[in-house]
Design an enzyme around this catalytic site. Structure first.
Site, PDB file in Angstrom:
ATOM      1  N   ASN A  17       0.876  -1.179   0.000  1.00 31.86           N
ATOM      2  CA  ASN A  17       0.000   0.000   0.000  1.00 31.86           C
ATOM      3  C   ASN A  17       0.907   1.222   0.000  1.00 31.86           C
ATOM      4  O   ASN A  17       1.486   1.565   1.021  1.00 31.86           O
ATOM      5  CB  ASN A  17      -0.886  -0.028   1.254  1.00 31.86           C
ATOM      6  CG  ASN A  17      -1.721   1.236   1.389  1.00 31.86           C
ATOM      7  OD1 ASN A  17      -1.828   2.024   0.441  1.00 31.86           O
ATOM      8  ND2 ASN A  17      -2.308   1.430   2.559  1.00 31.86           N
ATOM      9  N   LYS A  19       0.116   4.228  -0.320  1.00 30.56           N
ATOM     10  CA  LYS A  19      -0.566   5.417   0.232  1.00 30.56           C
ATOM     11  C   LYS A  19      -0.330   6.623  -0.671  1.00 30.56           C
ATOM     12  O   LYS A  19      -0.210   6.471  -1.886  1.00 30.56           O
ATOM     13  CB  LYS A  19      -0.115   5.681   1.673  1.00 30.56           C
ATOM     14  CG  LYS A  19      -0.165   4.420   2.528  1.00 30.56           C
ATOM     15  CD  LYS A  19      -0.078   4.699   3.990  1.00 30.56           C
ATOM     16  CE  LYS A  19       0.043   3.377   4.742  1.00 30.56           C
ATOM     17  NZ  LYS A  19      -0.149   3.507   6.177  1.00 30.56           N
ATOM     18  N   HIS A 103      -9.720   0.897   4.484  1.00 28.14           N
ATOM     19  CA  HIS A 103      -8.458   1.070   5.218  1.00 28.14           C
ATOM     20  C   HIS A 103      -8.716   1.968   6.432  1.00 28.14           C
ATOM     21  O   HIS A 103      -9.522   2.893   6.371  1.00 28.14           O
ATOM     22  CB  HIS A 103      -7.400   1.698   4.296  1.00 28.14           C
ATOM     23  CG  HIS A 103      -6.027   1.658   4.912  1.00 28.14           C
ATOM     24  ND1 HIS A 103      -5.618   2.580   5.844  1.00 28.14           N
ATOM     25  CD2 HIS A 103      -4.992   0.799   4.739  1.00 28.14           C
ATOM     26  CE1 HIS A 103      -4.374   2.279   6.221  1.00 28.14           C
ATOM     27  NE2 HIS A 103      -3.972   1.205   5.566  1.00 28.14           N
ATOM     28  N   GLU A 105      -7.174   4.353   7.671  1.00 29.34           N
ATOM     29  CA  GLU A 105      -6.971   5.795   7.456  1.00 29.34           C
ATOM     30  C   GLU A 105      -8.208   6.408   6.804  1.00 29.34           C
ATOM     31  O   GLU A 105      -8.554   7.555   7.068  1.00 29.34           O
ATOM     32  CB  GLU A 105      -5.707   6.016   6.609  1.00 29.34           C
ATOM     33  CG  GLU A 105      -4.458   5.766   7.445  1.00 29.34           C
ATOM     34  CD  GLU A 105      -3.252   5.279   6.665  1.00 29.34           C
ATOM     35  OE1 GLU A 105      -3.216   5.412   5.435  1.00 29.34           O
ATOM     36  OE2 GLU A 105      -2.329   4.749   7.319  1.00 29.34           O
ATOM     37  N   GLU A 175      -5.887  -5.461  10.152  1.00 32.99           N
ATOM     38  CA  GLU A 175      -4.842  -4.485  10.445  1.00 32.99           C
ATOM     39  C   GLU A 175      -5.139  -3.799  11.773  1.00 32.99           C
ATOM     40  O   GLU A 175      -5.939  -2.845  11.825  1.00 32.99           O
ATOM     41  CB  GLU A 175      -4.799  -3.420   9.345  1.00 32.99           C
ATOM     42  CG  GLU A 175      -4.485  -3.971   7.972  1.00 32.99           C
ATOM     43  CD  GLU A 175      -3.874  -2.889   7.090  1.00 32.99           C
ATOM     44  OE1 GLU A 175      -2.748  -3.097   6.641  1.00 32.99           O
ATOM     45  OE2 GLU A 175      -4.502  -1.845   6.896  1.00 32.99           O
ATOM     46  N   GLY A 181       2.009   1.806  10.779  1.00 29.76           N
ATOM     47  CA  GLY A 181       2.928   2.944  10.690  1.00 29.76           C
ATOM     48  C   GLY A 181       3.565   3.317  12.015  1.00 29.76           C
ATOM     49  O   GLY A 181       4.162   4.379  12.154  1.00 29.76           O
ATOM     50  N   SER A 221       2.966  -2.654  10.255  1.00 33.05           N
ATOM     51  CA  SER A 221       4.424  -2.676  10.430  1.00 33.05           C
ATOM     52  C   SER A 221       5.056  -4.021  10.042  1.00 33.05           C
ATOM     53  O   SER A 221       5.978  -4.497  10.718  1.00 33.05           O
ATOM     54  CB  SER A 221       4.808  -2.283  11.859  1.00 33.05           C
ATOM     55  OG  SER A 221       4.371  -0.972  12.130  1.00 33.05           O
TER      56      SER A 221
END
Ligand code: PEP
Length: 262
Positions: A17, A19, A103, A105, A175, A181, A221
């Protein structure tokens, strides 16, 4: 049939990904580098989820390779007055094969709900794209012992109304938000516990065939140094990789499940 820890082994998926990163030239350089490094590799489905703007050029560049191209979002309507949005059919028309939906985010910054994720996944499937549907708890929910409730609700609501055939064409990514991250990875056992829960839910709601065959990725991660351990777990069928997918060397090591790494 191959087995690990006594269970069926599904063909792994490793998806990067990217991003909102890279210029077009940098994107093409990374994609070409991976094409070269992975030209002999066929032990997993490898996917690059790139910014939508680059899907076409990266798909063209990878058309003679086994690496697939994905987007990171879509809008569920097929066409019309939805300024700024991109539909599943549009993505499909430029060579896209996969799309990330839900996702964390997007759930966090763009207020996406499970119902939105459900519409997006169905639109992707209708257009012939494989959705990579993300679920996962935030730190507070884990600390309060609510991981199971939160993830179950996300799974049930995001997959609501999907047929068996649609389910078999869907990839799920667990996730834990606290691991994205942050450099903190769930232990292989922590991750597998949630994957097992998701698989049980799939069995209850969509039947044994779906539960046995749907691929469930871990994301948060993932790095060259931890991928091997994660991939030993029976219910982990691959990874959704953010930061470490932006470097060809790291991503190659992850794709190859290398045992050692930085
Ligand atoms: C992600 O973006 O889905 C992700 C897992 O990111 P990272 O690997 O950087 O934690």
């Amino acid at each position: 049939m191959r087995e690990k820890k006594g269970r069926k082994v599904r063909r792994p998926v490793i998806a990067g990904n990217w991003k909102m990163n890279k210029s077009l030239a940098e994107a093409e350089e990374l994609a070409s580098g991976l094409k070269e490094r992975l030209k002999d590799f066929d032990d997993a489905d490898v996917v690059l989820c790139v910014p939508s703007l680059y899907v076409e050029s990266v798909a063209n560049l990878l058309s003679d390779s086994r690496i697939g191209v994905g987007a990171q979002n879509l809008y569920w309507e097929e066409k019309g007055a939805f300024t700024g949005e991109i539909s599943a059919t549009m993505l499909k028309s430029v060579g896209c094969e996969y799309v990330i939906v839900g996702h964390s985010e997007r759930r966090q910054y763009f207020r996406e709900t499970n119902q939105d994720v459900n519409r997006k996944a169905k639109a992707a499937l209708t257009a012939g794209l494989t959705p990579i549907l993300c679920v996962g708890e935030v730190l507070r929910e884990r600390e309060d012992g609510r991981t199971e409730d939160v993830v179950s609700k996300q799974v049930v609501e995001s997959l609501e109304g999907m047929t068996e055939e649609e389910m078999l064409s869907t990839v799920i990514a667990y996730e834990p938000v606290w691991a994205i991250g942050t450099g903190k990875t769930a232990t292989p056992e922590q991750a597998n516990e949630v994957h097992e829960l998701i698989r049980k839910l799939l069995a209850q709601r969509h039947g044994a065939e779906v539960a046995e065959n749907v691929r469930i990725l871990y994301g948060g991660s993932v790095k060259p140094g931890n991928v091997y351990g994660l991939m030993q777990e029976p219910d982990i069928d691959g990874g959704l990789v953010g930061g470490a997918s932006l470097d060809a060397g790291s991503f190659e090591k992850i794709v190859r499940f290398e045992r050692q790494g930085p």
